[in-house]
Design a protein around this motif. Structure first.
Motif, short mmCIF file in Angstrom:
data_model
loop_
_atom_site.label_atom_id
_atom_site.label_comp_id
_atom_site.label_asym_id
_atom_site.label_seq_id
_atom_site.Cartn_x
_atom_site.Cartn_y
_atom_site.Cartn_z
N UNK A 280 -59.26 -5.81 -35.75
CA UNK A 280 -59.17 -5.65 -37.26
C UNK A 280 -58.91 -6.68 -38.07
N UNK A 281 -59.07 -6.94 -39.36
CA UNK A 281 -58.92 -8.31 -40.06
C UNK A 281 -57.74 -8.79 -40.25
N UNK B 189 -63.91 -13.20 -39.75
CA UNK B 189 -63.84 -11.78 -39.81
C UNK B 189 -64.62 -11.59 -41.25
N UNK B 190 -64.79 -10.33 -41.42
CA UNK B 190 -65.54 -9.62 -42.43
C UNK B 190 -64.77 -9.78 -43.82
N UNK B 191 -65.53 -9.50 -44.62
CA UNK B 191 -64.86 -9.35 -46.32
C UNK B 191 -64.49 -10.85 -46.66
N UNK B 192 -64.81 -11.61 -46.23
CA UNK B 192 -64.78 -13.08 -46.77
C UNK B 192 -65.99 -13.73 -46.63
N UNK B 193 -65.99 -14.80 -47.54
CA UNK B 193 -67.22 -15.49 -47.56
C UNK B 193 -67.72 -16.11 -46.25
N UNK B 194 -69.01 -16.42 -45.99
CA UNK B 194 -69.34 -16.99 -44.89
C UNK B 194 -69.25 -18.51 -44.93
N UNK C 66 -61.47 -13.74 -34.17
CA UNK C 66 -62.37 -13.04 -35.08
C UNK C 66 -62.68 -11.73 -34.48
N UNK C 67 -63.17 -10.94 -35.43
CA UNK C 67 -63.48 -9.46 -35.18
C UNK C 67 -64.86 -9.42 -34.81
N UNK C 68 -65.13 -8.37 -33.80
CA UNK C 68 -66.55 -8.39 -33.26
C UNK C 68 -67.74 -8.32 -34.09
N UNK C 69 -67.64 -7.48 -35.35
CA UNK C 69 -68.90 -7.53 -36.26
C UNK C 69 -69.24 -9.05 -36.80
#
Length: 504
Positions: free
Chosen positions: A80-81, A106-111, A127-130
């Motif tokens: 999880x994030x 992790x997701x939900x943040x800018x690349x 990091x998270x898998x995705x």
């Protein structure tokens, strides 16, 4: 107690940990660190809140050296994030006296920010898998030199359906590597995963000093409560003596936000963490909770693993979890680092079968939850709530404003009644004529009431209409609300009503 200095850890890491007041090692750390330092593959199993992050983090940081080369050398995968942020902070602490750089992916943040850190040569990736697979697929994340690999909270990976992603990640890391897998529980698929991707791992289970820790350090209270009374019960629990930071778990995102709004309206300093919130909002809310700016956090299960706060005194299950593992992870937010805590669980009438399964699996010995209401004496006794406590800290101002607006109305109604009772009788005669024409538009007659029957009670409906503000004129000009002048409207009514009665 065994200290970190006794475990053969480099002095700079010991100093970094000591700067946060951490001197003694927990059992899982005491058993895993000496094996992890020389490169032994490890399966570490212990209940949540017992220091697993340092158990795998210290070997990773020390094995990379004080000044590692640029590029990803270690990969820590989390489900999880929130957990990614928490693990990142712990690893960043361990490397505070070294040149080693850590980045959270992790997701939900800018690349852009994450990519910039990777290009700058970060050596440890959390990091998270995705997001990891996404960046690796774009060739922005090179895992070909990641000789240190850690899977944290592997059972949660299974619950969230990440096992296929984990296999993809293992295909991108070197075949010869040091692998550690940590989890609170060890279901069959996780064991199979370990056998497939690990080399002669040692399974360490810190169960002797740790088994029963939840029972000893956490007081479990289970109540059968009505859904309409839960908010009031929770509000009174939040005023218990000695209550510190409190985490409240709900089953759905909508329920979480509703409870945040409700408790905020009652005057509590509350924040939320759930899937309908943006990542920035979630991080700000979590940071405020950790810093003590908010002492109540409402969360869903997805965020449960990332809430690593030592001074949580109460955990409240607004809705009962679906299984015993989820219950353990929720309750594990309190009683951390050897401290005591209280876990309160509400069981709805329709969820009694779920509690029966959890009770049997965890051997609580409470097959029948106690029927509890916000006024139940045992609730106050169990949780040390002061007598007379109510479920609201502040009074809503809108109640007062309504009273202020309604106060003058009886005066206007009285004036209207007095005017109706005056000797001129103008209003009464006009309404009688309209009633006789058969046109009820604007009439004060009720259904089934004749003109003669209502003549004596003309004042009553007039008072009621004035009191309710039902008139059409705003009192500020010659026009009605519909934009038509008063004479035009009267003429339209006469035309639509047919011929006026004789003598009108």
């Amino acid at each position: 107690m065994t200290t970190f200095a006794d475990l053969g850890i480099d002095q700079d890491i010991v100093d970094a940990i000591a700067a946060k007041g951490i001197i003694d090692a927990f059992p899982i750390q005491e058993q895993t660190i000496p094996l992890g330092l020389p490169g032994q593959d490890i399966i570490g199993q212990a209940k949540t809140g017992t220091g697993k992050t340092f158990g795998f983090g210290v070997p990773v940081v020390q094995r990379l050296g004080k000044d590692p080369e640029h590029g990803v050398k270690a990969l820590i995968v989390v489900p999880t994030r929130e957990l990614a942020v928490q693990v990142y902070e712990d690893i960043d602490l361990l490397t505070s006296n070294r040149s080693t750089s850590v980045v959270a992916i992790y997701g939900g943040k800018a690349y852009e920010g994450q990519i910039d850190q990777l290009k700058a040569g970060a050596q440890i990736v959390v990091g998270t898998p995705g997001r990891l697979i996404d960046l690796a697929g774009q060739r922005l994340l090179d895992l070909s030199n990641a000789t240190e690999v850690v899977l944290d909270e592997a059972d949660k990976m299974l619950d969230l359906g990440f096992l296929a992603d984990i296999e993809k990640i293992f295909q991108k890391v070197p075949a010869v590597r040091h692998t550690q897998l940590f989890s609170a529980t060890m279901p069959g698929p996780i064991v199979a995963l370990a056998r497939r991707f690990m080399s002669n791992p040692i399974h360490i289970r810190a169960n002797d000093p740790d088994e029963g820790l939840t029972q000893a350090n956490i007081k479990h209270l289970v109540y059968r409560a009505h859904s309409l009374d839960k908010d009031e019960v929770i509000a009174r629990i939040l005023q218990a003596e000695g209550r510190g930071k409190t985490v409240i778990f709900t089953r759905t995102k909508r329920a979480a936000q509703r409870l945040v709004d409700e408790l905020g309206d009652r005057g509590f300093n509350v924040g939320g963490v759930h899937g309908d919130m943006g990542q920035e909002q979630r991080e700000r809310s979590m940071a405020a909770f950790k810093a003590g700016k908010r002492d109540v956090l409402v969360a869903t299960d997805v965020a449960a693993r990332g809430i690593d706060v030592d001074d949580v005194t109460h955990v409240i299950n607004h809705t009962i979890p679906d299984e015993d593992k989820t219950y353990l992870h929720r309750a594990g937010r309190t009683g951390r680092a050897g401290k005591t805590g209280i876990a309160v669980t509400f069981v709805d009438w329709e969820d009694l079968h779920k509690w029966a399964l959890i009770n049997r699996a965890l051997e609580f010995g409470q097959p029948e939850p106690v029927e509890t209401y916000s006024s139940s004496p045992h609730l106050f006794e169990d949780l040390n709530i002061p007598a007379g406590t109510k479920g609201r800290l502040t009074t809503a101002p809108k109640t007062q404003s309504v009273k202020m607006q309604r106060a003058p109305r009886p005066e206007r109604a009285a004036d209207a009644a007095a005017e109706q009772g005056s000797g001129d009788g103008t209003t009464r005669r006009r309404r009688r004529r309209r009633g006789g024409s058969g046109d009820k538009v604007g009439s004060t007659f009720t259904e089934g009431t004749t003109a003669n029957e209502s003549a004596s009670s003309d004042a009553a409906p007039t008072v009621e209409r004035d009191a309710e503000g039902a008139g059409t004129h705003d009192g500020k000009g010659g026009e009605h609300h519909d934009g038509k002048s008063a004479p035009q409207r009267r003429r339209r009514r006469r035309r639509s009503g047919g011929a006026a009665p004789a003598g009108a």
